[in-house]
Structure formats: C-alpha cells, structure tokens
Design a protein around this motif. Sequence first.
Motif, PDB file in Angstrom:
ATOM      1  N   ALA A 147      -7.056  -2.097  -3.853  1.00  0.00           N
ATOM      2  CA  ALA A 147      -7.729  -1.418  -2.744  1.00  0.00           C
ATOM      3  C   ALA A 147      -8.873  -2.263  -2.199  1.00  0.00           C
ATOM      4  O   ALA A 147      -9.074  -2.355  -0.977  1.00  0.00           O
ATOM      5  CB  ALA A 147      -8.249  -0.057  -3.210  1.00  0.00           C
ATOM      6  N   ALA A 170      -7.591   9.311  -1.179  1.00  0.00           N
ATOM      7  CA  ALA A 170      -8.580   8.955  -2.198  1.00  0.00           C
ATOM      8  C   ALA A 170      -9.860   9.751  -1.987  1.00  0.00           C
ATOM      9  O   ALA A 170     -10.294   9.965  -0.850  1.00  0.00           O
ATOM     10  CB  ALA A 170      -8.875   7.460  -2.159  1.00  0.00           C
ATOM     11  N   TRP A 174      -4.036   3.914   8.349  1.00  0.00           N
ATOM     12  CA  TRP A 174      -3.633   3.283   7.096  1.00  0.00           C
ATOM     13  C   TRP A 174      -4.259   3.925   5.860  1.00  0.00           C
ATOM     14  O   TRP A 174      -3.956   3.536   4.731  1.00  0.00           O
ATOM     15  CB  TRP A 174      -4.002   1.789   7.107  1.00  0.00           C
ATOM     16  N   SER A 175      -5.145   4.894   6.025  1.00  0.00           N
ATOM     17  CA  SER A 175      -5.789   5.453   4.843  1.00  0.00           C
ATOM     18  C   SER A 175      -6.272   6.879   5.094  1.00  0.00           C
ATOM     19  O   SER A 175      -6.449   7.313   6.241  1.00  0.00           O
ATOM     20  CB  SER A 175      -6.989   4.584   4.427  1.00  0.00           C
ATOM     21  N   ARG A 176      -6.473   7.595   3.984  1.00  0.00           N
ATOM     22  CA  ARG A 176      -7.096   8.914   4.008  1.00  0.00           C
ATOM     23  C   ARG A 176      -8.187   8.885   2.931  1.00  0.00           C
ATOM     24  O   ARG A 176      -7.886   8.832   1.742  1.00  0.00           O
ATOM     25  CB  ARG A 176      -6.067  10.015   3.733  1.00  0.00           C
ATOM     26  N   GLU A 177      -9.433   8.892   3.368  1.00  0.00           N
ATOM     27  CA  GLU A 177     -10.565   8.735   2.447  1.00  0.00           C
ATOM     28  C   GLU A 177     -11.501   9.934   2.549  1.00  0.00           C
ATOM     29  O   GLU A 177     -11.785  10.425   3.650  1.00  0.00           O
ATOM     30  CB  GLU A 177     -11.357   7.465   2.773  1.00  0.00           C
ATOM     31  N   ARG A 216       0.460   6.656   3.607  1.00  0.00           N
ATOM     32  CA  ARG A 216      -0.969   6.729   3.286  1.00  0.00           C
ATOM     33  C   ARG A 216      -1.218   7.482   1.995  1.00  0.00           C
ATOM     34  O   ARG A 216      -0.739   8.602   1.808  1.00  0.00           O
ATOM     35  CB  ARG A 216      -1.734   7.410   4.418  1.00  0.00           C
ATOM     36  N   GLN A 271      -2.613   2.943  -6.066  1.00  0.00           N
ATOM     37  CA  GLN A 271      -3.147   1.596  -6.009  1.00  0.00           C
ATOM     38  C   GLN A 271      -4.393   1.511  -6.899  1.00  0.00           C
ATOM     39  O   GLN A 271      -5.237   2.392  -6.872  1.00  0.00           O
ATOM     40  CB  GLN A 271      -3.533   1.231  -4.564  1.00  0.00           C
ATOM     41  N   THR A 282      -7.479   7.452   8.953  1.00  0.00           N
ATOM     42  CA  THR A 282      -7.113   6.342   9.832  1.00  0.00           C
ATOM     43  C   THR A 282      -5.598   6.155   9.739  1.00  0.00           C
ATOM     44  O   THR A 282      -4.945   6.780   8.913  1.00  0.00           O
ATOM     45  CB  THR A 282      -7.821   5.033   9.400  1.00  0.00           C
ATOM     46  N   ASP A 285      -9.195  -3.720   1.560  1.00  0.00           N
ATOM     47  CA  ASP A 285     -10.370  -3.445   2.392  1.00  0.00           C
ATOM     48  C   ASP A 285     -10.975  -4.738   2.932  1.00  0.00           C
ATOM     49  O   ASP A 285     -11.400  -4.799   4.092  1.00  0.00           O
ATOM     50  CB  ASP A 285     -11.418  -2.673   1.591  1.00  0.00           C
ATOM     51  N   GLU A 301      -7.275   8.955  -6.818  1.00  0.00           N
ATOM     52  CA  GLU A 301      -6.301   8.505  -5.836  1.00  0.00           C
ATOM     53  C   GLU A 301      -4.958   9.204  -6.065  1.00  0.00           C
ATOM     54  O   GLU A 301      -4.484   9.289  -7.196  1.00  0.00           O
ATOM     55  CB  GLU A 301      -6.114   6.997  -5.924  1.00  0.00           C
ATOM     56  N   MET A 308       0.814  -1.211   0.000  1.00  0.00           N
ATOM     57  CA  MET A 308       0.000   0.000   0.000  1.00  0.00           C
ATOM     58  C   MET A 308       0.849   1.262   0.000  1.00  0.00           C
ATOM     59  O   MET A 308       0.312   2.366  -0.141  1.00  0.00           O
ATOM     60  CB  MET A 308      -0.942   0.012   1.210  1.00  0.00           C
TER      61      MET A 308
END
Length: 322
Positions: free
Chosen positions: A30, A176, A152-155, A173, A25, A150, A34, A185, A20
């Motif tokens: 992804a 997206a 591990w991610s930015r959404e 991170r 990605q 989070t 998830d 992304e 990741m």
Amino acid sequence: MMASERAEIDSAAALWLERMRGPVQDSAVAASFDAWIAEDPRHVESYALMASLWQSEGLAQAACPTRAGNDNAAGLDAADARHGGVWGRRRWFGLAAGLAALAVAVPLGQGLFAPTHTYEASWGATREITLADGSHIQLSGGSRLSVRLTPWSREAELEKGEAFFDVAHEALRGFAVEAEGARVEVLGTAFDIDVLAGGRREVRVYRGLVQVAGESGAWRLPAGTGLILDGAHVRSLEGIGGDRPGWLDGWFDAQDTRLDRLIERLNRTSRIPVELDDPQLGELRVTGRFEMHRPQEIVETLAAIHGLSWSRDEGRYRIGRQ
C-alpha cells in the motif's frame, strides 16, 4: 509527452491495478502504491483510466477476441499460473496500450480530487450512513469518522468512538480504516472497530476476512474472531457470534470488563452522563449483559455489585465509595 513514455505509464498503471485487486494488501504494498500514485499527476490519470476501463464493457470486448483467436489460450493460462502471472501482465501491457486510445471516452476527472466527508454522531445517539459505493456504516454516540472514496481506493479514519462497517464487495477497490495507528483492510465484509480512551482499539469480525496492522505486527482475522490492541499488548478474541455487534440493538456484553470501559461505552448512548468520583474505581471488573438504554438501572447494578454508592445530581449520575 512522448508515446513511449505514455505507454510506460499505462503499463505501470495496469500492473498496479492487477496487484491492487488482490484480496488484502499489506502495508508495504500500500505504501509503494501511494508513493507511485503521488509521484506524478499522470499516474493518477492513467490508473483512473485503467480502473474505469476494467469495469467497462469495452475491456471485456477487447479481451474476448484475443482469447478467441488464440488456439493456445488454455495452455498459456496454465503457464501463466505456473510462472506467477507473467502472461497476464503481458496481456495487460497490450490492453493498456490499446485502451489508452479510448481515454477521450472515459471521464477521468470524476473522483480524482474526491473530497473527504466527515460524519459525527452526537452523544446519546447513533447515526447510520450509506456511502456512494453501497457500504453501510453505523456510528455509536460521540463517534467521528472521515471517509474518502476515489476511483482506486476507499479510505476511512475512525477518529474516536465506535463504528460498525458492512462493506460492499468490489473486485477493484479494497476498503481500509485507520484507527489510532491500527489499519484494518478488507474487500467485502462486516466488522466493528472501537477506539477507547488511552489508545485501546478493539476489532471484531462478523463476516468475511480482515487484516489488522498495528505497531506490534499484522494479523488476519476471519469471522467470529477479533483483536484487542492496547499499546504494545495484543489479545485475541474468540467466539464472537451473530452478524452484528450487540450495541446496535442497545446491549453490551461485559466479560471481565473494567468499570471505566463499561462507563465509557454507556456514555455513548446515555443522555445523562455517568462519572466516577474516584478514578481508581475504574479498575474494578464486571461481567454481565447490560441494556445500555437504561443507565440508572446499570448504575444501581454496578453500585450493588461492588458495594458502592450512587447519586444523581447536576444532570449526571455519580458513582463513589460508601
């Protein structure tokens, strides 16, 4: 949980972390990530641990002795490059097992149940947002955006309206944005997304590189380019100049733009709404540079260009046929 099972989860988390960290990605990767992260709460904990340790000084200190004590490190790294990162993954397995013992020193709870924050800009106004990661977002009037960060991610999800994103670069991170079925992304860049009536989405890139995925396929867009997604129709945009969209400075550049599209954008900044008496007038085209904070001048100009009439009554501007 048995030690072997813990080690297996940690190893999988380490591999996902390595994967990741790539620049962009695709949607299949992804979706697989998830599914894995949601499969077991222990996956969340292990991935968060790996992410925290990756960004800590402890990882560098743990990795350095391994390299320093290996006279063949350079040769192994060269072999790693030739064989798709196999040695890198093995090294990660060892680090994951060793670093898992440090879990008590890493606060895993922070961010695991991160809330979703929703931001809105009222009609006729813009709103500037600074996220916890240092990213800056500007919303046009009438826009609504949801963001969740989070470990591990930015959404984010642009539910309606237009937003300019100046994303802080992070090695771990990505960032997206979902916009009416399109997914954009990036890692660190500046771009603009506009969600218009009828599901039309427009993406313009001002710095860096983004990947846009929609129902018709996926595209990589470098700075100075863009994309219009309108149902099954896709059109490329070229020659996008500057480092930010014109609407941030109160301007809109229309290039053979439908009248109803221009009015939709105008209504985001004007405190006095503009309406067409006949929806068919929205199909008329216009080209020019408009100062969006002068709605009456724009209404007068549009009426003159197409031989229409205009009036102001009941707290709104109306454009109709003569």
